[in-house]
Scaffold this active site. Sequence first.
Site, PDB file in Angstrom:
ATOM      1  N   LYS A  13      73.923  64.788  89.120  1.00  0.00           N
ATOM      2  CA  LYS A  13      73.584  63.351  89.148  1.00  0.00           C
ATOM      3  C   LYS A  13      74.437  62.562  88.168  1.00  0.00           C
ATOM      4  CE  LYS A  13      69.228  63.757  87.902  1.00  0.00           C
ATOM      5  NZ  LYS A  13      69.045  65.202  87.841  1.00  0.00           N
ATOM      6  N   ARG A  86      61.518  59.302  87.714  1.00  0.00           N
ATOM      7  CA  ARG A  86      61.272  60.738  87.828  1.00  0.00           C
ATOM      8  C   ARG A  86      59.838  61.022  88.245  1.00  0.00           C
ATOM      9  NH1 ARG A  86      65.741  62.182  84.012  1.00  0.00           N
ATOM     10  NH2 ARG A  86      66.117  64.414  84.175  1.00  0.00           N
ATOM     11  N   ARG A 123      77.190  74.547  81.235  1.00  0.00           N
ATOM     12  CA  ARG A 123      77.603  73.168  80.935  1.00  0.00           C
ATOM     13  C   ARG A 123      77.827  72.969  79.438  1.00  0.00           C
ATOM     14  NH1 ARG A 123      74.042  68.260  83.142  1.00  0.00           N
ATOM     15  NH2 ARG A 123      72.427  69.069  81.770  1.00  0.00           N
ATOM     16  N   ARG A 156      73.849  71.161  75.320  1.00  0.00           N
ATOM     17  CA  ARG A 156      72.615  70.391  75.158  1.00  0.00           C
ATOM     18  C   ARG A 156      71.487  71.341  74.817  1.00  0.00           C
ATOM     19  NH1 ARG A 156      71.996  66.344  80.247  1.00  0.00           N
ATOM     20  NH2 ARG A 156      69.861  67.060  80.007  1.00  0.00           N
ATOM     21  N   ARG A 167      62.456  72.759  82.871  1.00  0.00           N
ATOM     22  CA  ARG A 167      62.904  71.500  83.483  1.00  0.00           C
ATOM     23  C   ARG A 167      62.830  71.580  84.998  1.00  0.00           C
ATOM     24  NH1 ARG A 167      68.607  70.932  81.082  1.00  0.00           N
ATOM     25  NH2 ARG A 167      68.779  69.049  82.327  1.00  0.00           N
TER      26      ARG A 167
HETATM   27  P1  AMP Z   1      68.756  64.082  81.897  1.00  0.00           P
HETATM   28  O1  AMP Z   1      69.918  63.842  81.011  1.00  0.00           O
HETATM   29  O2  AMP Z   1      68.612  63.035  82.991  1.00  0.00           O
HETATM   30  O3  AMP Z   1      68.706  65.497  82.424  1.00  0.00           O
HETATM   31  O4  AMP Z   1      67.434  63.877  80.995  1.00  0.00           O
HETATM   32  C1  AMP Z   1      67.202  64.711  79.872  1.00  0.00           C
HETATM   33  C2  AMP Z   1      65.748  64.642  79.467  1.00  0.00           C
HETATM   34  O5  AMP Z   1      65.398  63.312  79.095  1.00  0.00           O
HETATM   35  C3  AMP Z   1      64.732  65.034  80.541  1.00  0.00           C
HETATM   36  O6  AMP Z   1      64.573  66.436  80.656  1.00  0.00           O
HETATM   37  C4  AMP Z   1      63.486  64.343  79.993  1.00  0.00           C
HETATM   38  O7  AMP Z   1      62.946  65.043  78.903  1.00  0.00           O
HETATM   39  C5  AMP Z   1      64.043  63.031  79.467  1.00  0.00           C
HETATM   40  N1  AMP Z   1      64.061  61.974  80.502  1.00  0.00           N
HETATM   41  C6  AMP Z   1      65.149  61.348  81.031  1.00  0.00           C
HETATM   42  N2  AMP Z   1      64.791  60.447  81.943  1.00  0.00           N
HETATM   43  C7  AMP Z   1      63.445  60.500  82.019  1.00  0.00           C
HETATM   44  C8  AMP Z   1      62.461  59.820  82.816  1.00  0.00           C
HETATM   45  N3  AMP Z   1      62.807  58.922  83.737  1.00  0.00           N
HETATM   46  N4  AMP Z   1      61.163  60.135  82.605  1.00  0.00           N
HETATM   47  C9  AMP Z   1      60.782  61.019  81.677  1.00  0.00           C
HETATM   48  N5  AMP Z   1      61.655  61.722  80.925  1.00  0.00           N
HETATM   49  C10 AMP Z   1      62.966  61.457  81.083  1.00  0.00           C
END
Ligand code: AMP
Length: 221
Positions: A13, A86, A123, A156, A167
């Site tokens: 994404k 989400r 990654r 990360r 996740r």
């Molecule tokens: P990402 O970089 O999009 O994989 O997001 C990393 C982490 O940020 C996720 O695993 C969540 O802990 C948090 N996060 C990001 N976006 C959201 C969202 N819309 N709702 C809740 N948690 C979020």
Amino acid sequence: MRIVFFGPPGVGKGTQAHLLAQRLNVPLIATGDVLREAIASGSTLGLKAAEYVSKGELVPDDVMIALVKDLIERRAHDFVLDGFPRTVKQAEALKRALGEKGIDAVIGLCAPLDLLIERLSQRRVCPRCKRNYHLTLNPPKRTGRCDSCGSPLVQREDDRESVIKRRIEVYTKESQPLVEWYRGKGLLREVDGTGAVSQVFARVCGAVEIAQPRTPNRQSP
Ligand code: AMP
């Protein structure tokens, strides 16, 4: 245009949203990046989010909804959104916040589970310019350094194997119901997320009905 990227962790994404935002010349709003920056800065939002992000849990809806509403208000009319919504509650809030203009499309990226796990564990990211690498399929030119800005690459915290598993569980339970939600609204465009970045991007462009990219971008798993 207002485009939402949706899909499981590791599906690409972030990479695709970044490319599409560049191509459409609209702001990219990536909630994961916003949270990681907040955590790094030690802000109130960062302190709230840290415990959830490090464990692979979702940050509570009320925090995320307030954050995204604010970002959208400040970032104008068009955008590419990566990582939000989400949950169905977040999707409902986004719909309310945008009112009549709504969103134009939801790009639902998909890929098999073993590929997601492999991509996430391999990654490495640049904390400064946010560029992503894959240790074997898309390595940096200089080991451990970002090609764009030279910063040291990091893994990360939530790309560790135990957190990856959580996740994916959280995605299946909390986020997957959104596939039907958006399908029901006629907004979902499903896109195969396997193959090279350039191949996936060509599919993404097709899905949003814009011209195909002429130059291939860097390779991906
Ligand atoms: P990402 O970089 O999009 O994989 O997001 C990393 C982490 O940020 C996720 O695993 C969540 O802990 C948090 N996060 C990001 N976006 C959201 C969202 N819309 N709702 C809740 N948690 C979020």
